[in-house]
Motif scaffolding. Sequence first.
Motif, mmCIF file in Angstrom:
data_model
loop_
_atom_site.group_PDB
_atom_site.id
_atom_site.type_symbol
_atom_site.label_atom_id
_atom_site.label_comp_id
_atom_site.label_asym_id
_atom_site.label_seq_id
_atom_site.Cartn_x
_atom_site.Cartn_y
_atom_site.Cartn_z
ATOM 1 N N ALA A 426 0.643 -1.448 0.403
ATOM 2 C CA ALA A 426 -0.234 -0.079 -0.110
ATOM 3 C C ALA A 426 0.521 1.166 -0.048
ATOM 4 O O ALA A 426 0.821 2.256 -0.968
ATOM 5 C CB ALA A 426 -0.787 -0.094 1.264
ATOM 6 N N PRO A 427 2.230 1.628 0.691
ATOM 7 C CA PRO A 427 2.764 2.668 1.190
ATOM 8 C C PRO A 427 3.026 3.152 -0.700
ATOM 9 O O PRO A 427 3.664 4.252 -0.516
ATOM 10 C CB PRO A 427 3.405 2.182 1.888
ATOM 11 C CG PRO A 427 3.409 1.468 2.825
ATOM 12 C CD PRO A 427 2.998 0.167 1.676
ATOM 13 N N VAL A 430 0.071 3.816 -3.352
ATOM 14 C CA VAL A 430 -0.188 5.235 -2.816
ATOM 15 C C VAL A 430 0.509 6.761 -3.599
ATOM 16 O O VAL A 430 -0.710 7.644 -4.243
ATOM 17 C CB VAL A 430 -0.956 5.795 -0.985
ATOM 18 C CG1 VAL A 430 0.544 6.158 -1.085
ATOM 19 C CG2 VAL A 430 -1.775 6.675 -1.361
ATOM 20 N N LEU A 444 -5.534 -1.098 -1.243
ATOM 21 C CA LEU A 444 -5.426 -0.151 -0.570
ATOM 22 C C LEU A 444 -6.965 -0.210 0.598
ATOM 23 O O LEU A 444 -6.605 -0.070 1.672
ATOM 24 C CB LEU A 444 -5.728 1.336 -1.004
ATOM 25 C CG LEU A 444 -4.947 1.270 -1.764
ATOM 26 C CD1 LEU A 444 -4.651 3.238 -2.655
ATOM 27 C CD2 LEU A 444 -3.268 1.661 -1.126
ATOM 28 N N SER A 445 -8.134 -0.370 -0.256
ATOM 29 C CA SER A 445 -9.025 -1.199 0.551
ATOM 30 C C SER A 445 -8.264 -1.686 1.595
ATOM 31 O O SER A 445 -8.867 -2.136 3.466
ATOM 32 C CB SER A 445 -10.819 -1.100 0.070
ATOM 33 O OG SER A 445 -11.325 -1.582 0.944
ATOM 34 N N ALA A 448 -5.951 -0.718 4.110
ATOM 35 C CA ALA A 448 -6.884 -0.426 5.906
ATOM 36 C C ALA A 448 -7.129 -1.340 6.569
ATOM 37 O O ALA A 448 -7.021 -1.030 7.498
ATOM 38 C CB ALA A 448 -7.314 0.696 5.494
ATOM 39 N N THR A 458 -2.695 5.701 9.573
ATOM 40 C CA THR A 458 -2.354 5.372 8.199
ATOM 41 C C THR A 458 -3.188 4.492 7.091
ATOM 42 O O THR A 458 -3.263 5.220 6.134
ATOM 43 C CB THR A 458 -1.566 4.160 7.789
ATOM 44 O OG1 THR A 458 -0.501 4.669 8.736
ATOM 45 C CG2 THR A 458 -1.091 3.470 6.851
ATOM 46 N N ARG A 461 -5.475 7.224 5.273
ATOM 47 C CA ARG A 461 -4.727 8.268 4.805
ATOM 48 C C ARG A 461 -4.768 7.294 3.098
ATOM 49 O O ARG A 461 -5.861 7.448 1.735
ATOM 50 C CB ARG A 461 -3.137 8.509 4.358
ATOM 51 C CG ARG A 461 -2.818 9.163 5.126
ATOM 52 C CD ARG A 461 -1.207 9.871 5.219
ATOM 53 N NE ARG A 461 -0.511 8.587 5.457
ATOM 54 C CZ ARG A 461 -0.472 8.264 6.483
ATOM 55 N NH1 ARG A 461 -0.838 8.921 7.628
ATOM 56 N NH2 ARG A 461 0.233 6.927 7.126
ATOM 57 N N TRP A 462 -4.953 6.010 4.055
ATOM 58 C CA TRP A 462 -4.880 4.548 2.754
ATOM 59 C C TRP A 462 -6.372 5.114 1.979
ATOM 60 O O TRP A 462 -6.732 4.751 0.817
ATOM 61 C CB TRP A 462 -4.593 3.428 3.050
ATOM 62 C CG TRP A 462 -3.056 3.962 3.134
ATOM 63 C CD1 TRP A 462 -2.110 4.432 2.605
ATOM 64 C CD2 TRP A 462 -2.778 2.310 3.774
ATOM 65 N NE1 TRP A 462 -1.332 4.220 2.389
ATOM 66 C CE2 TRP A 462 -1.070 2.394 3.827
ATOM 67 C CE3 TRP A 462 -2.879 1.036 3.994
ATOM 68 C CZ2 TRP A 462 0.080 2.308 4.198
ATOM 69 C CZ3 TRP A 462 -1.942 -0.061 4.599
ATOM 70 C CH2 TRP A 462 -0.252 0.857 4.859
ATOM 71 N N ALA A 466 -8.335 5.549 -1.841
ATOM 72 C CA ALA A 466 -8.942 4.343 -2.832
ATOM 73 C C ALA A 466 -10.150 5.736 -3.012
ATOM 74 O O ALA A 466 -10.570 4.703 -4.247
ATOM 75 C CB ALA A 466 -9.040 3.366 -1.298
#
Length: 1011
Positions: A426-427, A430, A444-445, A448, A458, A461-462, A466
Amino acid sequence: MIPSPIRSHPYRRRPADRDLPRTPGVELSRVAGVEHLSDPVGPELAGGGGRRRQLVGREAECAALAAAVSALVEGDGRIVEVAGEPGIGKTSLLDHVAGLARANGVQVLNGRAPAPGSDVPMAALVDALDPYLARAPQARLAEIRPDHADLLNNIFPSLRLSGARSLAPAGVPAAARQLRAVRLLLEVLAADRPLLITVDDLHNGDRATIDLLCHLLDAPPRTPLLLVVAHRRRQSPARLRLALDTAGQVTRVAVGPLAECHLDALTQVPLSAGRRGVLYDLSGGNPRYLSALLASALPAGPTSEHLELGAFPPDVESALAAELELLSTTARLVASAAAVLGPEPVDTGLLAEVGGIAAEQVPVAIDELVAADLLRPVPGGGCFAFRHRVVQHAAYLATDAGWRLAAHARALAALQGRRAAAAVRAPHLVRLAVPGDVAAVEALSEAAETVVDRAPDTAVRWLGAAIRLLPATAETAERRIALRVRLGRALGAAGHPRTARAVLHEALRMVDDHPSPARAGAILLCARLERQLGRRDEAAALLRAGLTPSDGARPGDRVALALALAGVELTSGRAGQARRWAAGALGAVRHAGAVPATVRAHALGLLAAASHLRGNRAARGETDRAAALLDATLDGDLREGPESAVWVGWSEILLDRFDSAVHHLSRAIDVSRGAGRYFPLLHLLCARILAYRCSGRLVEAAADCARALRLASRTQCRELHSVATTTAGLLDVWTGVGGTGCPPASAPPTLAPPVVGLPGTLALAAYAETRLALGDPSGCLAVASAAGLPELEPWSQVGWYELFTRAALAGDDPAEAARWATRAGEVAGRLGQPSRSALAASAAARILALRDPAAAVVAAQGAAEALVRARMPLDAAHAHVIAARALVAEGDPDRAGGALRLAEELFTRCGARLFARQANSERRRLLADAPTGARKSRRQPGHSALTKRETQVATLVSEGLTNRQVAARLFVTQKTVEMHLSHVFTKLGVTNRAALVRRVHLAGLPQAQSS
């Protein structure tokens, strides 16, 4: 013209700069512009009447340095080692000791070891001494031997000793002669005036500097010289560490992390308990890291260890960048690759791919990074991590933007090839994903959801990324609603309830256009946030609206909504409504099919708690069934439904089953880890605080209060924050603050949140108890109007009436006290609860002692026995004190002393040092007043005759007048009345007003003396 050697020397500073002392506390001032607290050092070290203050949180370190300076002034030289992590404040301590020495007339020279790679021998010492040698007294320098002068001229550019000649003793190596010459130079410089030399960054020292220090440890100078060296032990040569550790005359000052209580002084901005705790955990008590976090943490209120950082302050950025600039090109690439891979421990197998270098270059680069203390090995594996999150971010910021983006792409490709988890990818996603990338949205979902409990910021943000990536079409409407519900949950867990509430309301508006299975979840989350913000009526209305459309609603959703509504009603003080909704939920469970055991336990616990509060004695079976279901629940299921333990624990507290309540609440607390469960965790803690307080476990209750305060501050939960604050204040008074046993001078005059519902009642009760314990009975009684006593449930009313009985008696109003005690007895009789009946009996015994001490003894002892059976030792101890005072009035001091001794033991066991001291003082006074050799003998009235004024005071008091009323009647001050009354007690052999009344009515007063 040939340039002067002094100007051409690479480490020569301008004389004007060298004459100015460095600003004390430079590292701490980077945090907040503050340098010191107001603690002065001893006057013996404040030369010339000056006063210097200690650095924030460095009292012990400053004391050690002050002792070294004091010894130096007395002619005793030594070496002081100041060791600690980078940025911990070593330079601040060097500046502090330098200023302290100057204030005491000591000559101070400051030096710093240059960056590694310098070819100047003894560069740190040259940096310190060279500017001074240019203006040093030549007569003193002339004492140096010619062969030493030649060696010293070669080391110090400013030194031009005459008569130098290269005459070397046979068989002595040049390096050894050089060390000896420098030591003799130091002796000469310190001969006339004590000398302090500070050397910073000694871990960067060249071989000759390290040799010199080892030599000085073996052969200390014979004149008053204080050498204070600061270094990082991890980066220092092993022989330097060994020499410092084995030398006997070294004073070691280990600079550790600051304490959490120092953060407010450093930041000069108000910090909530939650944010203070998070910042302390993230910074590790390191001032430099704290400065970076304060300036760059995004969002403004960090709530997890995985937070996003922005730009650093210039001084912090330059300090960290300087460490990176010393690396080789390959090591910098590896550090940049590790920074791109994130703050988590780095798998070395990915560094070559991400950094774009050959795999065989990585091990050598890692060795260099470890030697520079930028990376550290992770125990138990082959991974490495940056020494701190701030260092990792500094390495990330040091990379070029284009290289950084390419590195993220390489990292993502490598991780996808390894089938890494979504949270690991994910990092990079994004930063690389583009709108319309549905696969990235799903990743991303998923990522998270896996981190929301441990890193809610975090997850926010993710999930935000998304939502931005997902196209706004009719086909994606349900997915967008679900993402917003998840985002609302993450925002709430991250400590942003108002923003979360707005997001969830937006999701509910979208549900009106596009019906979604996420509707019930959104309502439940939004109602929880409304409660968190103290808006219980809004929460109840929202839940009722969610229960209104019955068509198409899933049975499981209706059960969850009904249970949430029952909880809102119960905490709002509407136990009848709560019981109806809980019964409805329990009925719906039977039609919902397979439901977790925690749901049934939740419904039964709510039903039982509501019933007990209303005085329904038939609800014990519901509590038993709920407890059995909870005991059979697996930890994983309990973690998903911790609210069930809240109400099971409450129902057990209302039945005096405190040990069982603590067991069930503690189990739920232990498994309720993660930010997503902060709100139920707060309720669990507040329930356990009450269980601990009722069962006399005040130390455990205080620990839970501290934890609850931190959580409530983090989540902005005003009501539970008020409960924790007021209870913590009460426990501070009862147990003694800071281990001193002394109560604080005052308590908060008012309560900030509105006093409504169960949490408000608990907070108000703790506040009223605090006012009474601080000697303010009128302040305690004033709470009666705010408490809304007639509207309270019977279980709560008994406790309030018993408290007001004590307050009225303390305020010299026995008639009012009798009215409160009568109310307590009436309500307790209807309730039929053993502990409530015992509390009412205790209140009645206090009133009975005014007119019939013998009956009061029996009543108080019976109440004490009942309270012990109910596992309420603190209240039992108070009942023993009532019995003891009645026994004194009966003239039985031996039995009274035994009762007081038992009360003192119970108070001490509970941790109630305030009451233990009071019982001890009363017992000692009783022993001092008892006739010598008397054993169960009735005391003879009238030890000595009363004065005329004392007779007047005693007569008026026996008629029921308060001290204030007596003072008004006799036209004297209240203090005068209290003095005369004290004399009356002593002369008549009584210890309280009740005994005085009995004495007057039974035997009258002895004949008065002439005044």
